[in-house]
Design an enzyme around this catalytic site. Sequence first.
Site, PDB file in Angstrom:
ATOM      1  N   LEU A  38       0.859  -1.220   0.162  1.00 32.68           N
ATOM      2  CA  LEU A  38      -0.255   0.106   0.254  1.00 32.68           C
ATOM      3  C   LEU A  38       0.505   0.873   0.220  1.00 32.68           C
ATOM      4  O   LEU A  38       1.846   1.241   0.874  1.00 32.68           O
ATOM      5  CB  LEU A  38      -0.764   0.154   0.714  1.00 32.68           C
ATOM      6  CG  LEU A  38      -2.095   1.079   1.842  1.00 32.68           C
ATOM      7  CD1 LEU A  38      -3.016   0.940   2.711  1.00 32.68           C
ATOM      8  CD2 LEU A  38      -0.566   2.106   2.485  1.00 32.68           C
ATOM      9  N   ASN A  39       0.689   1.927  -0.169  1.00 30.27           N
ATOM     10  CA  ASN A  39       1.479   3.635  -0.534  1.00 30.27           C
ATOM     11  C   ASN A  39       0.019   4.286  -1.000  1.00 30.27           C
ATOM     12  O   ASN A  39      -0.800   4.472   0.835  1.00 30.27           O
ATOM     13  CB  ASN A  39       2.619   3.491  -1.644  1.00 30.27           C
ATOM     14  CG  ASN A  39       1.516   4.203  -2.754  1.00 30.27           C
ATOM     15  OD1 ASN A  39       1.234   2.798  -3.749  1.00 30.27           O
ATOM     16  ND2 ASN A  39       2.110   5.119  -3.762  1.00 30.27           N
ATOM     17  N   ASP A  40      -0.239   5.857  -1.036  1.00 32.54           N
ATOM     18  CA  ASP A  40      -0.987   6.619  -0.571  1.00 32.54           C
ATOM     19  C   ASP A  40      -2.123   6.245  -0.319  1.00 32.54           C
ATOM     20  O   ASP A  40      -2.508   5.555  -1.205  1.00 32.54           O
ATOM     21  CB  ASP A  40      -0.188   7.943  -2.395  1.00 32.54           C
ATOM     22  CG  ASP A  40       0.731   7.686  -2.577  1.00 32.54           C
ATOM     23  OD1 ASP A  40       1.474   7.432  -1.724  1.00 32.54           O
ATOM     24  OD2 ASP A  40       0.354   8.540  -3.756  1.00 32.54           O
ATOM     25  N   GLN A  56      -3.486   3.682  -2.815  1.00 37.31           N
ATOM     26  CA  GLN A  56      -2.218   2.258  -3.829  1.00 37.31           C
ATOM     27  C   GLN A  56      -2.686   1.722  -3.059  1.00 37.31           C
ATOM     28  O   GLN A  56      -1.820   1.397  -2.849  1.00 37.31           O
ATOM     29  CB  GLN A  56      -0.931   3.597  -3.921  1.00 37.31           C
ATOM     30  CG  GLN A  56      -1.085   5.022  -4.853  1.00 37.31           C
ATOM     31  CD  GLN A  56      -1.796   4.748  -6.709  1.00 37.31           C
ATOM     32  OE1 GLN A  56      -0.725   4.812  -6.725  1.00 37.31           O
ATOM     33  NE2 GLN A  56      -2.499   5.339  -6.901  1.00 37.31           N
ATOM     34  N   TYR A  99      -2.033   5.772 -10.765  1.00 33.81           N
ATOM     35  CA  TYR A  99      -1.196   6.583  -9.697  1.00 33.81           C
ATOM     36  C   TYR A  99      -2.928   7.633  -8.967  1.00 33.81           C
ATOM     37  O   TYR A  99      -3.497   6.980  -8.672  1.00 33.81           O
ATOM     38  CB  TYR A  99      -0.705   7.310 -10.300  1.00 33.81           C
ATOM     39  CG  TYR A  99       0.560   6.885 -10.314  1.00 33.81           C
ATOM     40  CD1 TYR A  99       0.828   5.241 -10.429  1.00 33.81           C
ATOM     41  CD2 TYR A  99       1.911   7.279 -10.929  1.00 33.81           C
ATOM     42  CE1 TYR A  99       1.836   4.389 -10.374  1.00 33.81           C
ATOM     43  CE2 TYR A  99       3.023   6.714 -11.056  1.00 33.81           C
ATOM     44  CZ  TYR A  99       3.043   5.089 -11.049  1.00 33.81           C
ATOM     45  OH  TYR A  99       4.575   4.420 -11.233  1.00 33.81           O
ATOM     46  N   ARG A 167       1.238  15.726 -12.462  1.00 30.89           N
ATOM     47  CA  ARG A 167       0.098  14.500 -11.345  1.00 30.89           C
ATOM     48  C   ARG A 167      -0.296  14.082 -10.056  1.00 30.89           C
ATOM     49  O   ARG A 167      -0.547  15.388  -9.713  1.00 30.89           O
ATOM     50  CB  ARG A 167       1.386  12.045 -11.069  1.00 30.89           C
ATOM     51  CG  ARG A 167       2.200  12.451 -10.464  1.00 30.89           C
ATOM     52  CD  ARG A 167       2.699  11.194  -9.923  1.00 30.89           C
ATOM     53  NE  ARG A 167       4.542  10.900  -9.502  1.00 30.89           N
ATOM     54  CZ  ARG A 167       5.502  11.435 -10.041  1.00 30.89           C
ATOM     55  NH1 ARG A 167       5.416  11.187 -11.371  1.00 30.89           N
ATOM     56  NH2 ARG A 167       6.223  11.215  -9.271  1.00 30.89           N
ATOM     57  N   ASP A 168      -1.520  13.061  -9.066  1.00 30.97           N
ATOM     58  CA  ASP A 168      -2.233  13.394  -8.274  1.00 30.97           C
ATOM     59  C   ASP A 168      -2.750  15.164  -8.499  1.00 30.97           C
ATOM     60  O   ASP A 168      -2.584  15.800  -7.706  1.00 30.97           O
ATOM     61  CB  ASP A 168      -0.619  13.710  -6.854  1.00 30.97           C
ATOM     62  CG  ASP A 168       0.148  12.232  -7.452  1.00 30.97           C
ATOM     63  OD1 ASP A 168       0.249  12.125  -7.543  1.00 30.97           O
ATOM     64  OD2 ASP A 168       0.911  12.789  -6.920  1.00 30.97           O
ATOM     65  N   GLU A 220       5.226  16.635  -5.236  1.00 30.09           N
ATOM     66  CA  GLU A 220       3.999  15.589  -5.215  1.00 30.09           C
ATOM     67  C   GLU A 220       3.385  15.362  -4.760  1.00 30.09           C
ATOM     68  O   GLU A 220       2.692  16.395  -3.309  1.00 30.09           O
ATOM     69  CB  GLU A 220       4.427  13.942  -4.733  1.00 30.09           C
ATOM     70  CG  GLU A 220       5.571  13.032  -6.361  1.00 30.09           C
ATOM     71  CD  GLU A 220       6.306  11.981  -5.873  1.00 30.09           C
ATOM     72  OE1 GLU A 220       6.005  11.680  -4.698  1.00 30.09           O
ATOM     73  OE2 GLU A 220       6.155  11.066  -6.865  1.00 30.09           O
TER      74      GLU A 220
HETATM   75  C1  FRU Z   1       3.656   9.174  -4.144  1.00 30.27           C
HETATM   76  C2  FRU Z   1       3.454   8.990  -5.348  1.00 30.27           C
HETATM   77  C3  FRU Z   1       2.463   9.420  -6.675  1.00 30.27           C
HETATM   78  C4  FRU Z   1       2.086   8.440  -7.486  1.00 30.27           C
HETATM   79  C5  FRU Z   1       1.785   7.460  -6.111  1.00 30.27           C
HETATM   80  C6  FRU Z   1       2.600   6.139  -7.697  1.00 30.27           C
HETATM   81  O1  FRU Z   1       4.467   8.279  -3.194  1.00 30.27           O
HETATM   82  O2  FRU Z   1       4.697   8.914  -5.864  1.00 30.27           O
HETATM   83  O3  FRU Z   1       3.358  10.687  -6.613  1.00 30.27           O
HETATM   84  O4  FRU Z   1       1.130   9.341  -7.686  1.00 30.27           O
HETATM   85  O5  FRU Z   1       3.231   7.675  -5.299  1.00 30.27           O
HETATM   86  O6  FRU Z   1       1.920   4.872  -6.706  1.00 30.27           O
END
Ligand code: FRU
Length: 474
Positions: A38-40, A56, A99, A167-168, A220
């Site tokens: 898992l991330n964001d 994520q 993303y 992005r984002d 980001e």
């Molecule tokens: C931040 C990031 C975002 C991107 C996502 C990809 O951690 O790098 O900029 O959209 O993670 O998983």
Amino acid sequence: MNVLRKYLMEQLEKAEKDIDTKQQWRAGYHLMPPVGWLNDPNGLCMYQGEYHVFFQYSPFDVEGGLKFWGHYKSKDMIHWDYVGVPLFSDQPFDMHGVYSGCALVEKEKMYLYYTGNVKLEGDFDYINTGRESYTVFVESDDGIHFKDKECIMTQKDYGEGLTLHVRDPKVWKEEQYYMVLGARTKEDKGVVLLYASEDKKHWKFQNTITTEQKFGYMWECPDLFSLDGQRILSVSPQGLKAEQRNYQNIHQSGYFLLQGDMTGKYTLENFKEWDRGFDFYAPQTFLDEKGRRILIAWAGIPDEKGYTNPTIKDGWQHMLTMPRELKWKNGKIYQVPVEEFQQLRGEQIEVKNHMLVYPSFELEYQNKSGESFFVEIEKDIKIAFNKEQQYFEISFKGEIGAGRKSRSVSLKQCDKMTLFVDQSILEIYINDGEEVFCTRFYPQNSKIMLYYHCNIKNCKLWNTKSYSIRRNFV
Ligand code: FRU
């Protein structure tokens, strides 16, 4: 149904089938990936009385591979249902990752915006060549089922002077809709691009928001919001040089005060890191139906080589932070866990100088004398306020930090410390959220030793209840 989506759904079902939720180090109330990575946090919102947290999610690769959006929802931010994966990378414009992005809630509808990531095959640097970043729009009538993805922006809409790192999206509504995107310029400067729209789908460039002097090469996960009338720009800058106690992690997350007109002349002032621990990145905020501005971040960090998470051997990695309510006080933001967490308090335990406890508790210390103090966990983690030298520090010895050593913040006064420990994560809130530390740790035993070097009469300790995150596929 698209063949690729069908295939990915089958793979997901297999990957999630044998999850062992009893594994050591699985948290009691922090959100984790069912399996894998898992991330964001993404798409944070409140929709028809329920909180939605997307994230994520790389279910097939514990080290983070192809990214989808996983989905949790809850009525109280304590009991969460895992709802499954609403967004797979199944289109030409998001082939190599769905993303990060956001949600916009309006009347009966939930809209999601995200970045579709494409990496071309070949000899590319993936900064100026070989990458495509699309802005994608998805609509839902129930917050669970999503309609066809619509690609609404491509690189040519982002303008001149930028690398392919854009992005984002974060979208919100004022007199019209606004969107911010994080970007890296050709001069390797982190910036935020601001757009406006009348209809949520056609976006017009308004401004580039950045500092006068370069402040990192990439920003980001931008978020622009107001707190008590003050505009705040939150970003996760990459490429800041470490200073004595600041910018200690490989990448940072913090906020600026935005003064002036975001669409015209403005300044960005007083960058402040959101969190001082080892594990914090890519926060996002949202407004709930009670009018609270709530922040959730990834309790992890990308690209870090110095420390790790031993849960990798169990096939999962990372968590999200507790949801934190933001408060504007004394010209800065204070963060406190949303008050719902008080429901997790179980019996109050009598505090002794040395004691064995389950790693699932809340400790509150009122430092009435204002003097130095420390608390140790397993003798290997020391959490200390040093009055003479005016700093607060968490430091690790041995294996328990899996490579983590020390993080600190300059602090003149420490009147109160609240510590939340949830199996393998701890969050420390100082002076009701003036400073916060979020950090993973990996105790070997089912009970851990607490040792106090403070006035234990002023300590309160509660066992916290855990719940297992329910699986509720729709
Ligand atoms: C931040 C990031 C975002 C991107 C996502 C990809 O951690 O790098 O900029 O959209 O993670 O998983």
